[in-house]
Scaffold this motif. Structure first.
Motif, PDB file in Angstrom:
ATOM      1  N   THR A 144       0.852  -1.186   0.000  1.00 23.06           N
ATOM      2  CA  THR A 144       0.000   0.000   0.000  1.00 23.06           C
ATOM      3  C   THR A 144       0.891   1.241   0.000  1.00 23.06           C
ATOM      4  O   THR A 144       1.828   1.327   0.793  1.00 23.06           O
ATOM      5  CB  THR A 144      -0.890   0.013   1.252  1.00 23.06           C
ATOM      6  N   CYS A 145       0.598   2.179  -0.881  1.00 23.42           N
ATOM      7  CA  CYS A 145       1.414   3.390  -0.993  1.00 23.42           C
ATOM      8  C   CYS A 145       1.281   4.210   0.294  1.00 23.42           C
ATOM      9  O   CYS A 145       0.180   4.511   0.734  1.00 23.42           O
ATOM     10  CB  CYS A 145       0.966   4.196  -2.211  1.00 23.42           C
ATOM     11  N   GLY A 146       2.419   4.553   0.864  1.00 20.51           N
ATOM     12  CA  GLY A 146       2.413   5.265   2.130  1.00 20.51           C
ATOM     13  C   GLY A 146       1.968   6.705   1.990  1.00 20.51           C
ATOM     14  O   GLY A 146       1.378   7.284   2.909  1.00 20.51           O
ATOM     15  N   ASP A 147       2.207   7.307   0.806  1.00 23.66           N
ATOM     16  CA  ASP A 147       1.906   8.726   0.626  1.00 23.66           C
ATOM     17  C   ASP A 147       0.411   9.007   0.518  1.00 23.66           C
ATOM     18  O   ASP A 147      -0.075  10.015   0.995  1.00 23.66           O
ATOM     19  CB  ASP A 147       2.621   9.263  -0.626  1.00 23.66           C
ATOM     20  N   CYS A 148      -0.308   8.092  -0.136  1.00 25.37           N
ATOM     21  CA  CYS A 148      -1.745   8.324  -0.318  1.00 25.37           C
ATOM     22  C   CYS A 148      -2.560   7.329   0.496  1.00 25.37           C
ATOM     23  O   CYS A 148      -3.779   7.285   0.389  1.00 25.37           O
ATOM     24  CB  CYS A 148      -2.123   8.232  -1.791  1.00 25.37           C
ATOM     25  N   LYS A 149      -1.909   6.508   1.274  1.00 24.17           N
ATOM     26  CA  LYS A 149      -2.557   5.475   2.094  1.00 24.17           C
ATOM     27  C   LYS A 149      -3.421   4.539   1.244  1.00 24.17           C
ATOM     28  O   LYS A 149      -4.461   4.059   1.698  1.00 24.17           O
ATOM     29  CB  LYS A 149      -3.428   6.108   3.194  1.00 24.17           C
ATOM     30  N   SER A 200       3.686   9.308  -5.983  1.00 19.11           N
ATOM     31  CA  SER A 200       4.518   8.153  -5.617  1.00 19.11           C
ATOM     32  C   SER A 200       4.075   6.881  -6.327  1.00 19.11           C
ATOM     33  O   SER A 200       4.879   6.057  -6.732  1.00 19.11           O
ATOM     34  CB  SER A 200       4.469   7.918  -4.107  1.00 19.11           C
ATOM     35  N   CYS A 201       2.762   6.690  -6.457  1.00 23.33           N
ATOM     36  CA  CYS A 201       2.253   5.427  -7.015  1.00 23.33           C
ATOM     37  C   CYS A 201       1.525   5.639  -8.331  1.00 23.33           C
ATOM     38  O   CYS A 201       0.967   4.694  -8.886  1.00 23.33           O
ATOM     39  CB  CYS A 201       1.342   4.742  -6.006  1.00 23.33           C
ATOM     40  N   HIS A 202       1.530   6.860  -8.857  1.00 19.93           N
ATOM     41  CA  HIS A 202       0.841   7.198 -10.117  1.00 19.93           C
ATOM     42  C   HIS A 202      -0.624   6.784 -10.080  1.00 19.93           C
ATOM     43  O   HIS A 202      -1.161   6.337 -11.081  1.00 19.93           O
ATOM     44  CB  HIS A 202       1.555   6.554 -11.314  1.00 19.93           C
TER      45      HIS A 202
HETATM   46 ZN   LIG Z   1       0.142   6.779  -3.654  1.00 26.91          ZN
END
Ligand SMILES: [Zn+2]
Ligand SMILES: [Zn+2]
Length: 369
Positions: A144-149, A200-202
């Motif tokens: 799971t992307c940490g920046d957007c949870k 971060s995860c596009h």
């Molecule tokens: Zn993200």
């Protein structure tokens, strides 16, 4: 209701196949459809899940019998398997079965979904298989992307409700006489669309990471053994649990030892002098050497047993033996003096000391009567 494919057909074996034949067919297919070979394409992944699910049932004699008899186990041929992402079983609602049929896996509106299971191929030595080992493995895993949870939306923005399905994740489409519910193609069932994607995860909500893990390989594993590490698969969605990691073992063949279950077999060449006179020799074991008594008059091909020097079974109930197969080697070359000595030896032979030859001559005599 789509017909489930026959489990034997999936593994490409007849219904009469032995457990060993099943195991071999499974290993072959598991290798063939391993993501390393298929480049991780979706069809290969589905195929692998199907193979794993089929083997999971057939490898268990009880479940296999039940399947042979009823064509199912507990009415849920696939959902009991470790790859629970495959389908919801026969009692799943129509939407799920429909989705499953098209290879998308079940989706439940807004509900928690468990993460994908992962598979890792681990090569180990026969010695590690015998004694167990700690192995460090590294594999790719989505996190799971940490920046957007996990939302996929850039900081300060929110995903918007999907216009096509109005946030439900499902659309109704005409299908012949029926109108069936399908996963929304625009938002892929999420119900929301990310308009400003996270950098971060596009916008995917997850990122590819490398996971390092210390794994305890238990003593007794064999090629085809599958080790389940609970909760080390990919993260679930909507609060669902992580998937599991399956470690598929492959034991590298050993130069000295052949293995049959818990039994080890080693062929040891000795001289005919040793075979005739008897001797005590040292033979290799998996972790060193052991003494072996060769009785006088040992014949070529004799199996001598060293108790407990094989492998343990996986549950630790039993320790196998090391079987030494005696090879009697005739000298490739002899000196003149040895020839004289052997001549003298042969001249002094008593035919009664060769029971095999006596018996053989007797059979010839009888067959001519
Ligand atoms: Zn993200
Ligand atoms: Zn939608």
């Amino acid at each position: 209701m789509p017909q489930q494919r026959d489990l034997y057909e999936i593994l490409g074996v007849p219904r009469t196949a032995s457990q060993e034949e099943l195991r071999k067919a499974y290993i072959k297919l598991a290798h063939k459809y391993h993501p390393d070979k298929t480049g991780g394409d979706k069809a290969g992944e589905e195929k692998l899940k199907e193979i794993n699910a089929a083997y999971d049932i057939l490898k268990n004699p009880e479940k296999r019998q039940q399947y042979d008899q009823f064509g199912t186990t507990d009415g849920q041929p696939f959902s009991q398997g470790p790859f629970s992402g495959f389908g919801g079983g026969f009692d799943a609602p129509f939407e799920d079965v429909f989705d499953m049929f098209f290879g998308q896996g079940p989706r439940r509106r807004g509900g928690a979904r468990p993460g994908n299971d992962l598979e890792f191929h681990l090569n180990i030595s026969l010695k590690d298989a015998a004694f167990g080992a700690k192995k460090k493995i590294r594999f790719h895993r989505q996190e799971t992307c940490g920046d957007c949870k996990g939302s996929g939306a850039a900081a300060g923005s929110q995903p918007e409700s999907c216009s096509q399905c109005r946030g439900t994740g499902q659309v109704r489409v005409a299908h012949g006489f029926f109108s069936v519910t399908r996963t929304c193609p625009q938002c892929r069932g999420a119900g929301r669309i990310v308009t400003k994607p996270c950098r971060s995860c596009h916008g995917a909500g997850h990122v590819k990471t490398i996971r390092e893990l210390a794994v305890d390989v238990p003593a007794g594993v064999d090629t085809g053994s599958r080790l389940r590490v609970t909760g080390e698969g990919e993260p679930g969605a909507g609060g669902g649990p992580r998937g599991d990691l399956y470690i598929l073992m492959e034991v590298t063949p050993h130069e000295l030892f052949a293995r049959d279950g818990t039994m080890l077999l080693c062929e040891v060449p000795i001289t005919f002098y040793q075979a005739a006179m008897g001797d005590t020799i040292r033979v290799p074991t998996l972790d060193g050497e052991a003494e072996l008594k060769i009785p006088p008059g040992t014949q070529p091909g004799t199996h001598l047993r060293l108790r407990g020097l094989g492998l343990p079974d996986l549950r630790g109930y039993r320790q196998g033996d090391l079987i030494v197969k005696i090879l009697v080697e005739t000298p490739a070359r002899i000196t003149r003096r040895q020839r004289d000595l052997l001549k003298e030896f042969e001249d002094n032979n008593d035919p009664r000391n060769y029971p095999l030859q006596q018996e053989f001559r007797e059979k010839i005599r009888r067959s001519r009567e």
